[in-house]
Design a protein around this motif. Structure first.
Motif, PDB file in Angstrom:
ATOM      1  N   CYS A  87      26.422  20.953 -10.779  1.00  0.00           N
ATOM      2  CA  CYS A  87      26.213  22.400 -10.927  1.00  0.00           C
ATOM      3  C   CYS A  87      24.757  22.792 -11.141  1.00  0.00           C
ATOM      4  O   CYS A  87      24.420  23.966 -11.062  1.00  0.00           O
ATOM      5  N   ASN A  88      23.894  21.829 -11.449  1.00  0.00           N
ATOM      6  CA  ASN A  88      22.499  22.094 -11.773  1.00  0.00           C
ATOM      7  C   ASN A  88      22.425  23.147 -12.870  1.00  0.00           C
ATOM      8  O   ASN A  88      23.043  22.974 -13.896  1.00  0.00           O
ATOM      9  N   VAL A  89      21.707  24.251 -12.673  1.00  0.00           N
ATOM     10  CA  VAL A  89      21.536  25.252 -13.726  1.00  0.00           C
ATOM     11  C   VAL A  89      22.702  26.234 -13.796  1.00  0.00           C
ATOM     12  O   VAL A  89      22.686  27.148 -14.610  1.00  0.00           O
ATOM     13  N   GLY A  90      23.710  26.075 -12.949  1.00  0.00           N
ATOM     14  CA  GLY A  90      24.931  26.856 -13.061  1.00  0.00           C
ATOM     15  C   GLY A  90      24.953  28.193 -12.353  1.00  0.00           C
ATOM     16  O   GLY A  90      25.795  29.040 -12.648  1.00  0.00           O
ATOM     17  N   ARG A  91      24.061  28.394 -11.415  1.00  0.00           N
ATOM     18  CA  ARG A  91      23.985  29.689 -10.728  1.00  0.00           C
ATOM     19  C   ARG A  91      25.295  30.051 -10.033  1.00  0.00           C
ATOM     20  O   ARG A  91      25.789  31.180 -10.153  1.00  0.00           O
ATOM     21  N   ASN A  92      25.900  29.085  -9.318  1.00  0.00           N
ATOM     22  CA  ASN A  92      27.170  29.366  -8.634  1.00  0.00           C
ATOM     23  C   ASN A  92      28.272  29.660  -9.638  1.00  0.00           C
ATOM     24  O   ASN A  92      29.068  30.594  -9.443  1.00  0.00           O
ATOM     25  N   LEU A  93      28.346  28.873 -10.695  1.00  0.00           N
ATOM     26  CA  LEU A  93      29.376  29.081 -11.701  1.00  0.00           C
ATOM     27  C   LEU A  93      29.211  30.432 -12.387  1.00  0.00           C
ATOM     28  O   LEU A  93      30.195  31.130 -12.651  1.00  0.00           O
ATOM     29  N   ASP A  94      27.972  30.827 -12.674  1.00  0.00           N
ATOM     30  CA  ASP A  94      27.764  32.125 -13.300  1.00  0.00           C
ATOM     31  C   ASP A  94      28.194  33.252 -12.371  1.00  0.00           C
ATOM     32  O   ASP A  94      28.779  34.243 -12.820  1.00  0.00           O
ATOM     33  N   HIS A  95      27.929  33.104 -11.097  1.00  0.00           N
ATOM     34  CA  HIS A  95      28.362  34.121 -10.136  1.00  0.00           C
ATOM     35  C   HIS A  95      29.893  34.237 -10.158  1.00  0.00           C
ATOM     36  O   HIS A  95      30.432  35.344 -10.195  1.00  0.00           O
ATOM     37  N   LEU A  96      30.568  33.098 -10.153  1.00  0.00           N
ATOM     38  CA  LEU A  96      32.033  33.123 -10.214  1.00  0.00           C
ATOM     39  C   LEU A  96      32.506  33.712 -11.542  1.00  0.00           C
ATOM     40  O   LEU A  96      33.419  34.546 -11.567  1.00  0.00           O
ATOM     41  N   TYR A  97      31.874  33.320 -12.618  1.00  0.00           N
ATOM     42  CA  TYR A  97      32.245  33.804 -13.951  1.00  0.00           C
ATOM     43  C   TYR A  97      32.088  35.327 -14.023  1.00  0.00           C
ATOM     44  O   TYR A  97      32.980  36.033 -14.506  1.00  0.00           O
ATOM     45  N   THR A  98      30.971  35.820 -13.546  1.00  0.00           N
ATOM     46  CA  THR A  98      30.695  37.257 -13.546  1.00  0.00           C
ATOM     47  C   THR A  98      31.740  38.024 -12.730  1.00  0.00           C
ATOM     48  O   THR A  98      32.013  39.187 -13.006  1.00  0.00           O
ATOM     49  N   ASN A  99      32.326  37.346 -11.749  1.00  0.00           N
ATOM     50  CA  ASN A  99      33.313  37.979 -10.875  1.00  0.00           C
ATOM     51  C   ASN A  99      34.753  37.616 -11.243  1.00  0.00           C
ATOM     52  O   ASN A  99      35.650  37.686 -10.407  1.00  0.00           O
ATOM     53  N   GLY A 100      34.963  37.213 -12.491  1.00  0.00           N
ATOM     54  CA  GLY A 100      36.309  37.086 -13.012  1.00  0.00           C
ATOM     55  C   GLY A 100      36.918  35.700 -13.063  1.00  0.00           C
ATOM     56  O   GLY A 100      38.022  35.529 -13.589  1.00  0.00           O
ATOM     57  N   TYR A 101      36.257  34.696 -12.532  1.00  0.00           N
ATOM     58  CA  TYR A 101      36.780  33.327 -12.608  1.00  0.00           C
ATOM     59  C   TYR A 101      36.404  32.748 -13.967  1.00  0.00           C
ATOM     60  O   TYR A 101      35.240  32.736 -14.341  1.00  0.00           O
ATOM     61  N   ARG A 102      37.399  32.269 -14.730  1.00  0.00           N
ATOM     62  CA  ARG A 102      37.127  31.840 -16.099  1.00  0.00           C
ATOM     63  C   ARG A 102      37.433  30.370 -16.364  1.00  0.00           C
ATOM     64  O   ARG A 102      36.896  29.801 -17.300  1.00  0.00           O
ATOM     65  N   ASN A 103      38.293  29.748 -15.605  1.00  0.00           N
ATOM     66  CA  ASN A 103      38.684  28.359 -15.852  1.00  0.00           C
ATOM     67  C   ASN A 103      37.739  27.415 -15.100  1.00  0.00           C
ATOM     68  O   ASN A 103      38.112  26.791 -14.117  1.00  0.00           O
ATOM     69  N   LEU A 104      36.515  27.348 -15.575  1.00  0.00           N
ATOM     70  CA  LEU A 104      35.457  26.628 -14.870  1.00  0.00           C
ATOM     71  C   LEU A 104      35.072  25.358 -15.618  1.00  0.00           C
ATOM     72  O   LEU A 104      34.941  25.357 -16.843  1.00  0.00           O
ATOM     73  N   THR A 105      34.857  24.304 -14.844  1.00  0.00           N
ATOM     74  CA  THR A 105      34.376  23.034 -15.362  1.00  0.00           C
ATOM     75  C   THR A 105      33.209  22.597 -14.487  1.00  0.00           C
ATOM     76  O   THR A 105      33.226  22.808 -13.278  1.00  0.00           O
ATOM     77  N   ALA A 125      28.202  29.804 -20.489  1.00  0.00           N
ATOM     78  CA  ALA A 125      28.082  28.445 -21.017  1.00  0.00           C
ATOM     79  C   ALA A 125      29.022  28.196 -22.192  1.00  0.00           C
ATOM     80  O   ALA A 125      29.578  27.112 -22.325  1.00  0.00           O
ATOM     81  N   LYS A 126      29.228  29.197 -23.022  1.00  0.00           N
ATOM     82  CA  LYS A 126      30.102  28.991 -24.185  1.00  0.00           C
ATOM     83  C   LYS A 126      31.576  28.990 -23.794  1.00  0.00           C
ATOM     84  O   LYS A 126      32.407  28.485 -24.545  1.00  0.00           O
ATOM     85  N   ASP A 127      31.908  29.509 -22.619  1.00  0.00           N
ATOM     86  CA  ASP A 127      33.309  29.625 -22.194  1.00  0.00           C
ATOM     87  C   ASP A 127      33.778  28.546 -21.236  1.00  0.00           C
ATOM     88  O   ASP A 127      34.970  28.474 -20.950  1.00  0.00           O
TER      89      ASP A 127
END
Length: 183
Positions: A87-105, A125-127
Motif C-alpha cells: 500500500c506504500n503511503v496508503g493513497r489508494n486505501l484513503d481514497h476508498l476509505y473516503t468513499n465509504g469502504y471501511r473493511n480495509l487491510t 489509519a486508526k480504522d
C-alpha cells in the motif's frame, strides 16, 4: 514450480496474462537485486530516491485511485473486506476509505511508508488493519477466502522469482475479485 500447475483451471485465463507480464519485469528487476533479501532491503528503505515513500504521497495519482474505485463499485460493495498488497503511503486505501469502504487491510514492507500513512491519513489509519511485513511473511496468515477483494498496483513486478508461490496464495485468500495493475 510453474504457476499454471498450481492454479485451478477456472482461474488460469484470468491470472496467467498478468503473471507472464510479471515474469518479464521480474527478470529485469532481479538482475539489479540478485536475491530476496536485497529486494526486501531496498523496499524497506529505498536508497535511490526513485521510490521513496514521500514521492508516492505527493505524486498526482488520483486517476489510479478513481480507476480502482470504479472497478470496486462494479464488483464489490462498500462493506467488502479488501486487502491491498504493497500500500506504500496508503493513497489508494484513503481514497476508498473516503468513499465509504471501511473493511480495509494493508500489507506494506516499509516502516517509513507506514509512518507517512499514519501522519497523512490519521482517520483512516486508526480504522484499518496495517501489517508491516514483506508479503511473503504475511500472506500465509490469512485463511482461504478471507478477503472479498485483493488488489495490488505496481507491486508484483518487484516480487523476487523465489517468491512466485505468493500468486496461488493470493488466489486462495480472495473470494470474489483479484485485481493486479502493473506497469
Amino acid at each position: 514450480m510453474r504457476l499454471d500447475k498450481l492454479v485451478p483451471g477456472f482461474v488460469k485465463s484470468v491470472l496467467l496474462p498478468p503473471y507472464r507480464a510479471f515474469r518479464a519485469c521480474s527478470r529485469r528487476i532481479t538482475q539489479r537485486h540478485k536475491n530476496l533479501n536485497e529486494i526486501h532491503a531496498y523496499w524497506q528503505k529505498p536508497w535511490d530516491n526513485t521510490n521513496a515513500p514521500e514521492g508516492y504521497l505527493h505524486e498526482d495519482k488520483d486517476a489510479r485511485s478513481r480507476f480502482l474505485q470504479a472497478l470496486l463499485n462494479k464488483h464489490a460493495t462498500p462493506d467488502a473486506h479488501i486487502l491491498e498488497i504493497g500500500c506504500n503511503v496508503g493513497r489508494n486505501l484513503d481514497h476508498l476509505y473516503t468513499n465509504g469502504y471501511r473493511n480495509l487491510t494493508a500489507i506494506e514492507i516499509s516502516e517509513n511508508a507506514i509512518k507517512l500513512l499514519r501522519e497523512s491519513y490519521p482517520e483512516m489509519a486508526k480504522d484499518i488493519s496495517i501489517i508491516n511485513s514483506p508479503v511473503e511473511d504475511a500472506i500465509r496468515s490469512f485463511s482461504e477466502g478471507r478477503f472479498d477483494v485483493v488488489f495490488t498496483m505496481a507491486v508484483l513486478e518487484h516480487i523476487h522469482k523465489d517468491s512466485e508461490w505468493i500468486f496461488p496464495e493470493m488466489v486462495k485468500i480472495t473470494s470474489k475479485l483479484l485485481i493486479t495493475i502493473e506497469d
